[in-house]
Design a protein around this motif. Structure first.
Motif, short mmCIF file in Angstrom:
data_model
loop_
_atom_site.label_atom_id
_atom_site.label_comp_id
_atom_site.label_asym_id
_atom_site.label_seq_id
_atom_site.Cartn_x
_atom_site.Cartn_y
_atom_site.Cartn_z
N ALA A 198 -14.55 0.26 12.11
CA ALA A 198 -14.76 0.70 13.49
C ALA A 198 -13.73 1.76 13.88
N ALA A 199 -12.94 1.50 14.92
CA ALA A 199 -12.01 2.51 15.43
C ALA A 199 -10.69 2.55 14.68
N GLY A 200 -10.57 1.76 13.61
CA GLY A 200 -9.45 1.94 12.70
C GLY A 200 -8.19 1.16 13.00
N SER A 201 -8.30 -0.01 13.62
CA SER A 201 -7.09 -0.80 13.90
C SER A 201 -6.32 -1.13 12.63
N PHE A 202 -7.02 -1.53 11.59
CA PHE A 202 -6.32 -1.90 10.36
C PHE A 202 -5.63 -0.70 9.74
N LEU A 203 -6.32 0.42 9.66
CA LEU A 203 -5.69 1.61 9.10
C LEU A 203 -4.46 2.02 9.91
N ASP A 204 -4.51 1.86 11.21
CA ASP A 204 -3.34 2.21 12.02
C ASP A 204 -2.13 1.37 11.66
N HIS A 205 -2.36 0.15 11.18
CA HIS A 205 -1.25 -0.73 10.83
C HIS A 205 -0.65 -0.42 9.46
N ILE A 206 -1.34 0.33 8.63
CA ILE A 206 -0.83 0.60 7.28
C ILE A 206 -0.68 2.08 6.98
N SER A 207 -1.14 2.94 7.89
CA SER A 207 -1.19 4.37 7.57
C SER A 207 0.19 4.98 7.36
N VAL B 19 0.82 -1.21 0.00
CA VAL B 19 0.00 0.00 0.00
C VAL B 19 0.86 1.27 0.00
N ARG B 20 2.16 1.12 -0.16
CA ARG B 20 3.04 2.28 -0.10
C ARG B 20 2.64 3.33 -1.15
N ASN B 21 2.44 4.56 -0.66
CA ASN B 21 2.10 5.71 -1.51
C ASN B 21 0.76 5.54 -2.24
N ARG B 22 -0.10 4.72 -1.69
CA ARG B 22 -1.40 4.47 -2.31
C ARG B 22 -2.53 5.12 -1.50
N VAL B 23 -3.66 5.31 -2.15
CA VAL B 23 -4.87 5.76 -1.47
C VAL B 23 -5.65 4.52 -1.05
N VAL B 24 -5.98 4.43 0.23
CA VAL B 24 -6.65 3.23 0.74
C VAL B 24 -7.92 3.64 1.48
N LEU C 126 2.51 3.81 5.62
CA LEU C 126 2.93 3.55 4.24
C LEU C 126 2.02 4.25 3.24
N ALA C 127 0.73 4.26 3.51
CA ALA C 127 -0.24 4.78 2.54
C ALA C 127 -0.11 6.29 2.39
N ALA C 128 -0.45 6.78 1.19
CA ALA C 128 -0.44 8.22 0.94
C ALA C 128 -1.64 8.90 1.58
N GLU C 129 -2.78 8.23 1.58
CA GLU C 129 -4.01 8.80 2.13
C GLU C 129 -4.92 7.66 2.58
#
Length: 304
Positions: A112-121, A101-106, A123-126
Motif C-alpha cells: 500500500a502506502a509503504g509503511s514497512f518500506l519507510d521503516h527499513i529504507s 537489510v543493510r545495503n540490500r535490495v528489497v 538501511l536498504a540500498a534500494e
C-alpha cells in the motif's frame, strides 16, 4: 450462489475435488457488514488450501483504486494509511530479526502506502514498491522507491537481483497464489529470502465461536485461507524452501473475552482484571506455541 461443482480446479494444484468447509454469509466490509446471501468456502484435499468460491470474490481491479480501503472504512490516502499501519510494523520486524537489510535490495509486494518500506529504507540500498493501487504511486515515487504495478513488471527489471521480498497480508487476496509465489521467487537473488504473512485459519476463535466467528473471518476481499501446512505446500510447489515458520497472536486475551461476551471484536480494548502485561504475554505465547495464533509468517528461500 453457484453450486460448488461450478468452481474451477484449484489454482495451486489443479485438483477439482473441492470439499465445502463452510456455507453461510461472509463479511463484506467492516464488522457487521455481511453478504445478503450464503457463500461457500471450499477446501482442497490435495494441497490443503481453502478458498472462497470465485463468484463471491472481488475482481483484481477492485484493488487498483481506493474501493478496498473505503469498503473497510479506512482512510484511502497515504497519510491515513500511515496513521493506521505505522504502529503495526514492529510485528514484521520482530519476525525478520536477526536478518539485516543493510545495503540490500528489497521489495515490498502489496505494501500500500509503504509503511514497512519507510521503516527499513534507511538501511536498504534500494527499495521496490510493488503495489496495484495507483493512488499510492506518486507518494511512493516521491519517497525514492521504484514503483511497479505487478510482480511481472518488477521482474522485467529486477529478476534475480532482490535480496529480500516481503509480502504482508496480500497472498489471501490474489487470484493465483502459485503464480504469486513464483513471481516473488523470480525476483530473488541466489541467496535471497521471501517473507510472507497471512491470517491463520486455525485461529483459536474459529474453534471457540464456530460459525459465528467464521462469518467474520471469511470475507469477500479474501479469496484464500491457509494453515501452516498448506502455506508450506504452496512454497514447495513454487520452488521455495521453508527457512522459518512463526505463528503470531496479535491481540491480548481481552479481545477473545469480548468476542465471547459481546460477540464482536474489540482489538486491545482492555477489560477489568485482564489489563496486566503478564497475562497478555502468557496468552499470546500459549496460542503461538500451539499454532492457533491469529497470523502466520513464513520465511523462505530459493531451492538450490
Amino acid at each position: 450462489m453457484p453450486e460448488t461443482s461450478h468452481q474451477a480446479p484449484c489454482e495451486i494444484c489443479a485438483a477439482a475435488n473441492w470439499v465445502p468447509v463452510y456455507k453461510g454469509p461472509v463479511r463484506d466490509g467492516g464488522f457487521g457488514r455481511l453478504t445478503a446471501g450464503d457463500c461457500t468456502v471450499l477446501g482442497c484435499p490435495q494441497c490443503g488450501a481453502h478458498r472462497l468460491e470465485e463468484a463471491a470474490c472481488k475482481d483484481d481491479s477492485f484493488y487498483e483504486g481506493t474501493l478496498y480501503r473505503e469498503l473497510l472504512g479506512e482512510a484511502a490516502d497515504a497519510e491515513g494509511f500511515w496513521a493506521a499501519h505505522d504502529v503495526l510494523q514492529i510485528r514484521h520486524l520482530n519476525v525478520l530479526w536477526p536478518h539485516s537489510v543493510r545495503n540490500r535490495v528489497v521489495a515490498d509486494v502489496g505494501g500500500a502506502a509503504g509503511s514497512f518500506l519507510d521503516h527499513i529504507s534507511g538501511l536498504a540500498a534500494e527499495c521496490l514498491a510493488i503495489e496495484p493501487c495507483r493512488e499510492y504511486h506518486p507518494s511512493l515515487s516521491d519517497r525514492g522507491y521504484r514503483v511497479f504495478d505487478t510482480l511481472r513488471d518488477a521482474a522485467a527489471a529486477y529478476a534475480g537481483r532482490v535480496d529480500f521480498v516481503f509480502s504482508f497480508s496480500t497472498i489471501e487476496h490474489v487470484l493465483n497464489p502459485l503464480e504469486f509465489f513464483r513471481g516473488a521467487r523470480d525476483l530473488l537473488a541466489p541467496n535471497g529470502v521471501f517473507l510472507v504473512s497471512t491470517p491463520n485459519r486455525t485461529d483459536v476463535l474459529m474453534d471457540l465461536l464456530g460459525d459465528e466467528y467464521r462469518r467474520f473471518f471469511y470475507r469477500t476481499v479474501h479469496r484464500w485461507y491457509f494453515d501452516m501446512p498448506a502455506l508450506a505446500e504452496l512454497a514447495a510447489r513454487s520452488g521455495l524452501s521453508v527457512l522459518k515458520q512463526r505463528f503470531q497472536q496479535r491481540f491480548g486475551i481481552a479481545n477473545a473475552l469480548h468476542w465471547l461476551r459481546d460477540r464482536r471484536p474489540k482489538g486491545d480494548t482492555p477489560l477489568p482484571h485482564f489489563e496486566e502485561a503478564l497475562i497478555n504475554e502468557t496468552w499470546k505465547a500459549h496460542l503461538e506455541a500451539k499454532g492457533i495464533g491469529d497470523y502466520l509468517y513464513m520465511l523462505t528461500g530459493r531451492d538450490k
